[in-house]
Design a protein around this motif. Sequence first.
Motif, mmCIF file in Angstrom:
data_model
loop_
_atom_site.group_PDB
_atom_site.id
_atom_site.type_symbol
_atom_site.label_atom_id
_atom_site.label_comp_id
_atom_site.label_asym_id
_atom_site.label_seq_id
_atom_site.Cartn_x
_atom_site.Cartn_y
_atom_site.Cartn_z
ATOM 1 N N THR A 32 -10.416 41.779 4.813
ATOM 2 C CA THR A 32 -9.640 42.597 3.783
ATOM 3 C C THR A 32 -8.303 41.895 3.610
ATOM 4 N N LEU A 33 -7.984 41.958 2.192
ATOM 5 C CA LEU A 33 -6.569 41.285 1.737
ATOM 6 C C LEU A 33 -5.895 42.331 1.349
ATOM 7 N N TYR A 34 -4.526 42.441 2.130
ATOM 8 C CA TYR A 34 -3.578 43.348 1.549
ATOM 9 C C TYR A 34 -2.419 42.977 0.988
ATOM 10 N N ILE A 35 -2.348 43.161 -0.312
ATOM 11 C CA ILE A 35 -0.966 42.447 -1.263
ATOM 12 C C ILE A 35 0.000 43.467 -1.485
ATOM 13 N N GLY A 36 1.144 42.906 -0.787
ATOM 14 C CA GLY A 36 2.425 43.605 -0.986
ATOM 15 C C GLY A 36 2.940 43.804 -2.374
ATOM 16 N N GLY A 37 3.817 44.499 -2.650
ATOM 17 C CA GLY A 37 4.449 44.896 -3.884
ATOM 18 C C GLY A 37 4.777 43.605 -4.860
ATOM 19 N N GLN A 38 4.157 43.664 -5.994
ATOM 20 C CA GLN A 38 4.209 42.423 -7.014
ATOM 21 C C GLN A 38 4.948 43.078 -8.227
ATOM 22 N N ASP A 76 9.880 43.879 -21.309
ATOM 23 C CA ASP A 76 9.550 45.094 -21.442
ATOM 24 C C ASP A 76 8.303 45.446 -20.482
ATOM 25 N N ILE A 77 7.872 46.793 -20.475
ATOM 26 C CA ILE A 77 6.913 47.072 -19.459
ATOM 27 C C ILE A 77 5.444 46.460 -19.577
ATOM 28 N N THR A 78 5.123 46.024 -20.920
ATOM 29 C CA THR A 78 3.988 45.375 -21.115
ATOM 30 C C THR A 78 4.169 43.935 -20.593
ATOM 31 N N THR A 79 5.373 43.352 -20.799
ATOM 32 C CA THR A 79 5.486 41.824 -20.135
ATOM 33 C C THR A 79 5.421 41.983 -18.407
ATOM 34 N N GLN A 80 6.084 42.836 -18.104
ATOM 35 C CA GLN A 80 6.517 43.118 -16.765
ATOM 36 C C GLN A 80 5.182 43.256 -15.913
ATOM 37 N N THR A 81 4.261 44.307 -16.681
ATOM 38 C CA THR A 81 2.835 44.501 -15.943
ATOM 39 C C THR A 81 1.868 43.354 -15.994
ATOM 40 N N ARG A 82 2.048 42.750 -17.159
ATOM 41 C CA ARG A 82 1.018 41.670 -17.275
ATOM 42 C C ARG A 82 1.441 40.594 -16.214
ATOM 43 N N GLN A 83 2.820 40.263 -16.041
ATOM 44 C CA GLN A 83 3.170 39.346 -15.115
ATOM 45 C C GLN A 83 2.779 39.660 -13.453
ATOM 46 N N ALA A 84 3.122 40.832 -13.272
ATOM 47 C CA ALA A 84 2.664 41.229 -12.080
ATOM 48 C C ALA A 84 1.182 41.302 -11.705
ATOM 49 N N LEU A 85 0.503 41.671 -12.629
ATOM 50 C CA LEU A 85 -1.114 41.356 -12.461
ATOM 51 C C LEU A 85 -1.487 39.981 -12.364
ATOM 52 N N GLU A 86 -0.761 39.217 -13.190
ATOM 53 C CA GLU A 86 -1.082 37.640 -12.847
ATOM 54 C C GLU A 86 -0.745 37.175 -11.389
ATOM 55 N N VAL A 102 -1.149 39.256 -8.749
ATOM 56 C CA VAL A 102 -2.189 39.758 -8.067
ATOM 57 C C VAL A 102 -3.289 38.761 -8.028
ATOM 58 N N ASP A 103 -3.652 38.056 -9.567
ATOM 59 C CA ASP A 103 -4.733 37.334 -9.802
ATOM 60 C C ASP A 103 -4.398 36.077 -8.674
ATOM 61 N N ARG A 104 -3.328 35.536 -8.772
ATOM 62 C CA ARG A 104 -3.008 34.292 -7.839
ATOM 63 C C ARG A 104 -3.282 34.722 -6.498
ATOM 64 N N LEU A 105 -3.007 35.693 -5.939
ATOM 65 C CA LEU A 105 -2.858 36.235 -4.458
ATOM 66 C C LEU A 105 -4.595 36.302 -4.021
ATOM 67 N N LEU A 106 -5.301 37.340 -4.961
ATOM 68 C CA LEU A 106 -6.725 37.196 -4.786
ATOM 69 C C LEU A 106 -7.563 36.191 -4.705
ATOM 70 N N ALA A 107 -7.077 34.939 -5.682
ATOM 71 C CA ALA A 107 -7.888 33.847 -5.894
ATOM 72 C C ALA A 107 -7.467 32.930 -4.517
ATOM 73 N N ALA A 108 -6.150 32.914 -4.221
ATOM 74 C CA ALA A 108 -5.860 32.081 -2.963
ATOM 75 C C ALA A 108 -6.540 32.470 -1.746
ATOM 76 N N SER A 109 -6.961 34.003 -1.638
ATOM 77 C CA SER A 109 -7.594 34.530 -0.564
ATOM 78 C C SER A 109 -9.017 34.395 -0.633
ATOM 79 N N GLY A 110 -9.549 33.953 -1.711
ATOM 80 C CA GLY A 110 -11.229 34.152 -1.809
ATOM 81 C C GLY A 110 -11.552 35.204 -2.582
ATOM 82 N N SER A 111 -10.828 36.014 -3.082
ATOM 83 C CA SER A 111 -11.317 37.474 -3.583
ATOM 84 C C SER A 111 -11.081 37.226 -5.145
#
Length: 116
Positions: free
Chosen positions: A22-28, A36-46, A48-57
Amino acid sequence: MSQITRHDRNHRRSRAVVHGNTLYIGGQIGTDLDGDITTQTRQALEQVDRLLAASGSERKKVLSVTLWLKSMDDFAAMNAVWDAWIDTDEPPARCCGQVEMANPRILFEITAVAAI
């Protein structure tokens, strides 16, 4: 006892923690706090993508997320980015709420739990 691995940590927090499968990701948050909200949401999800990939998820293995918005006025715009990002065939459990952010320029923050 399962090994615990902490990623990108300092004295106060870890960006992600792995325990067992199990991978627990802290606030991103987004990196452009003037965005704006679109930019900040997209960047935060990016992030999350990096942390998922780094952990093999990956996105389809995300089990649960908590989404925080500074203003519910941004709900529809945030959901537009979210809907384009998430694996719609394997969506996680999700909650979303409004919260006073630690920095008033932060519009969006996400935490996640994923399987590895």
